[in-house]
Design an enzyme around this catalytic site. Sequence first.
Site, PDB file in Angstrom:
ATOM      1  N   HIS A 253      55.034  25.907  74.489  1.00 47.14           N
ATOM      2  CA  HIS A 253      55.967  24.922  74.398  1.00 47.14           C
ATOM      3  C   HIS A 253      56.892  25.039  72.740  1.00 47.14           C
ATOM      4  O   HIS A 253      57.494  24.112  72.562  1.00 47.14           O
ATOM      5  CB  HIS A 253      55.251  23.615  74.380  1.00 47.14           C
ATOM      6  CG  HIS A 253      54.629  23.561  75.425  1.00 47.14           C
ATOM      7  ND1 HIS A 253      55.135  22.523  76.580  1.00 47.14           N
ATOM      8  CD2 HIS A 253      53.238  23.384  75.943  1.00 47.14           C
ATOM      9  CE1 HIS A 253      54.395  22.515  77.465  1.00 47.14           C
ATOM     10  NE2 HIS A 253      53.140  22.959  77.357  1.00 47.14           N
TER      11      HIS A 253
ATOM     12  N   GLY B 150      44.080  45.072  48.727  1.00 48.82           N
ATOM     13  CA  GLY B 150      43.748  43.872  49.031  1.00 48.82           C
ATOM     14  C   GLY B 150      43.702  43.252  50.195  1.00 48.82           C
ATOM     15  O   GLY B 150      42.764  42.306  50.523  1.00 48.82           O
ATOM     16  N   ARG B 151      44.391  43.784  51.297  1.00 52.29           N
ATOM     17  CA  ARG B 151      44.389  43.171  52.472  1.00 52.29           C
ATOM     18  C   ARG B 151      43.374  43.757  53.271  1.00 52.29           C
ATOM     19  O   ARG B 151      43.235  43.429  54.506  1.00 52.29           O
ATOM     20  CB  ARG B 151      45.706  43.362  53.168  1.00 52.29           C
ATOM     21  CG  ARG B 151      46.261  44.838  53.301  1.00 52.29           C
ATOM     22  CD  ARG B 151      47.674  45.008  53.895  1.00 52.29           C
ATOM     23  NE  ARG B 151      48.208  46.315  53.588  1.00 52.29           N
ATOM     24  CZ  ARG B 151      48.980  46.891  52.562  1.00 52.29           C
ATOM     25  NH1 ARG B 151      48.907  46.065  51.574  1.00 52.29           N
ATOM     26  NH2 ARG B 151      49.502  48.137  52.634  1.00 52.29           N
TER      27      ARG B 151
ATOM     28  N   GLU C 277      52.937  44.237  55.737  1.00 54.36           N
ATOM     29  CA  GLU C 277      52.726  44.955  54.476  1.00 54.36           C
ATOM     30  C   GLU C 277      52.145  46.311  54.760  1.00 54.36           C
ATOM     31  O   GLU C 277      52.500  47.055  53.512  1.00 54.36           O
ATOM     32  CB  GLU C 277      51.688  44.131  53.441  1.00 54.36           C
ATOM     33  CG  GLU C 277      51.704  44.142  52.036  1.00 54.36           C
ATOM     34  CD  GLU C 277      51.119  43.051  51.087  1.00 54.36           C
ATOM     35  OE1 GLU C 277      49.963  43.397  50.919  1.00 54.36           O
ATOM     36  OE2 GLU C 277      51.677  42.058  50.787  1.00 54.36           O
TER      37      GLU C 277
ATOM     38  N   LYS D 145      57.543  40.717  42.372  1.00 57.48           N
ATOM     39  CA  LYS D 145      56.466  40.611  41.376  1.00 57.48           C
ATOM     40  C   LYS D 145      57.304  40.620  40.053  1.00 57.48           C
ATOM     41  O   LYS D 145      57.286  39.801  39.095  1.00 57.48           O
ATOM     42  CB  LYS D 145      55.202  41.147  41.240  1.00 57.48           C
ATOM     43  CG  LYS D 145      54.396  40.582  42.439  1.00 57.48           C
ATOM     44  CD  LYS D 145      52.697  41.150  42.151  1.00 57.48           C
ATOM     45  CE  LYS D 145      52.052  40.848  43.251  1.00 57.48           C
ATOM     46  NZ  LYS D 145      50.562  41.467  43.156  1.00 57.48           N
TER      47      LYS D 145
ATOM     48  N   GLU E 286      49.752  33.789  41.065  1.00 61.84           N
ATOM     49  CA  GLU E 286      49.208  32.402  41.587  1.00 61.84           C
ATOM     50  C   GLU E 286      47.725  32.280  41.560  1.00 61.84           C
ATOM     51  O   GLU E 286      47.264  30.896  41.169  1.00 61.84           O
ATOM     52  CB  GLU E 286      49.421  32.796  43.194  1.00 61.84           C
ATOM     53  CG  GLU E 286      50.885  32.922  43.601  1.00 61.84           C
ATOM     54  CD  GLU E 286      51.461  34.084  43.474  1.00 61.84           C
ATOM     55  OE1 GLU E 286      52.560  34.274  44.075  1.00 61.84           O
ATOM     56  OE2 GLU E 286      50.783  35.107  43.087  1.00 61.84           O
TER      57      GLU E 286
ATOM     58  N   LYS F  71      42.202  41.174  42.606  1.00 61.24           N
ATOM     59  CA  LYS F  71      41.712  42.543  42.361  1.00 61.24           C
ATOM     60  C   LYS F  71      42.314  43.026  41.050  1.00 61.24           C
ATOM     61  O   LYS F  71      41.561  43.502  40.022  1.00 61.24           O
ATOM     62  CB  LYS F  71      42.491  43.500  43.521  1.00 61.24           C
ATOM     63  CG  LYS F  71      41.901  44.978  43.147  1.00 61.24           C
ATOM     64  CD  LYS F  71      42.734  45.849  44.151  1.00 61.24           C
ATOM     65  CE  LYS F  71      42.326  47.259  43.923  1.00 61.24           C
ATOM     66  NZ  LYS F  71      42.996  48.257  45.001  1.00 61.24           N
TER      67      LYS F  71
END
Length: 524
Positions: free
Chosen positions: A357, A240-241, A326, A485, A187, A181
């Site tokens: 398990h 963003g999410r 978040e 950040k 990254e 965005k």
Amino acid sequence: MSNLAHSPAWIRFSAECKLADRDAQHLRILDAAGLRVDLSAQAWSPRFEQAGLTLLAQQGFEAARRDLFEGGLCNWTEGRAAWHTALRAPEPPAAVAAEVREGRARLRRFVEGVNARNAYRNVVHLGIGGSDWGPRLAVESLAGHDTRRTVRFASNIDAHAIDDALAGLDAQDTLVIIASKSFTTTEPLANAARVVEWMRQWGVSDPYRHIVAVTANTAAAEAFGISPDRIFSLWDWVGGRYSVWSAIGITIALVLGLDAFDAILAGAAAMDQHFLEAPLTANAPVQMALAAVANRSVLGFASQAIAPYDARLRHFVPWLQQLEMESLGKNAVRNGTPASVPTGATVWGMPGTDGQHTFFQWLHQDATGAPVDFLLCKQPDHNLTHHHRLLLANCLAQRSALLRGKSYEQALEEAQRTGGDPEQVAWLARHRVHPGRRPSTLIVLPRLAPYSLGALLALYEHKVFTQGVLWDINPFDQWGVEFGKELANKLAHDLTEPGPSGVSDLDPSTAYWVEALSPSVKSR
């Protein structure tokens, strides 16, 4: 309300929650956009249900929901709307209709164009967080449907991730999606630079013609070298999410097809309508949110386990971790004061039956345990009926066992059947006690198809939004992420050029490791 814990509606909600039935004596199954949501194993009583409605009214839910769908400033700390619902609406709101329609049309033209040319056998998607988890979840969950192209995802800054994503691909036949965005996120940009280098190594004369950007910062994308005709817009009112519904979903359209992407949007839009129109007592996101708030803030459960009984939904857990943690991992209410009740829970889990398990022992016999959301598909996409029967049996059995528990008397009776020394039998019985009364929700999809997946994601989006309203916190910002950040950008510089001025304001341990690790960074 700044002091929720002392408000009349909260006091009543909390009191009725503690008195409510937690033994699933009342069947509560809600239908929502093709999904069936069974809340029978959550706390409930007629008085508790009414208390929930009163709490919603006190916290201004109706007005907040209206703002969500009409572009109000739901993200109040950043002065923005949170208008992701507009991206999947069949008829987008008038204020943003032109740009949403143009965005959809541009995406469609691009995908149809590359399909007509039979271009790009491979797609590499570079994003992180919401720019990664949504497309990754959709593509990998629905990979059994028609898949046009090989897709690889690289999100982590660790170079092993991007090298693994590129391994074995033909650079000449690869399209790269940079999903960022801000177009400043470390990254995807670092990984994109590596991709450009890789393409040049393999003889691609103009790597930037193999790159598409999805961003709100078109100027930065152009400065990176990407042609304007390959830049797709995001808007500041799309978090963003919540961005999988936007052009971030271009990877879905390229890999699964435009029809699949359209169906995902349609499923989400159907859930939007349910959230808008269903009575609050039959409204699945609202009732899930009330149960979650009761579990966290009244009953004291610090975490929420997720158990999808479908191996294809393995990425649903991290997608939901980001959405919930978040959005709700905050402790300041609207007026800036600390929340007066516990807020966002830790979200964790993995697909069943692997989870059985791994951590179900803790769920069954820990002193506190955690609520569980069970997900399953009524119809699988395979013909192995026996496998599916076992999967369904395991899901239903685990949920029932968590609810019913096992008393000492029951365990003793079981142990006595095997005979033996009475003291030994009594000792063993104590190890077989299960507290029970563990809350859970069961969500049943008809099958794992694009439409039902879209509805599922929107279900949880609206659940999280409603929790934010109930707790009076903003589910659309992420200041903790931004703080980290900022520090990372500074430390990246310090690792390259360490010195007294660079580390003077760091804690002793961090300063030590900057000095200790910087030679290994500079030597490469």
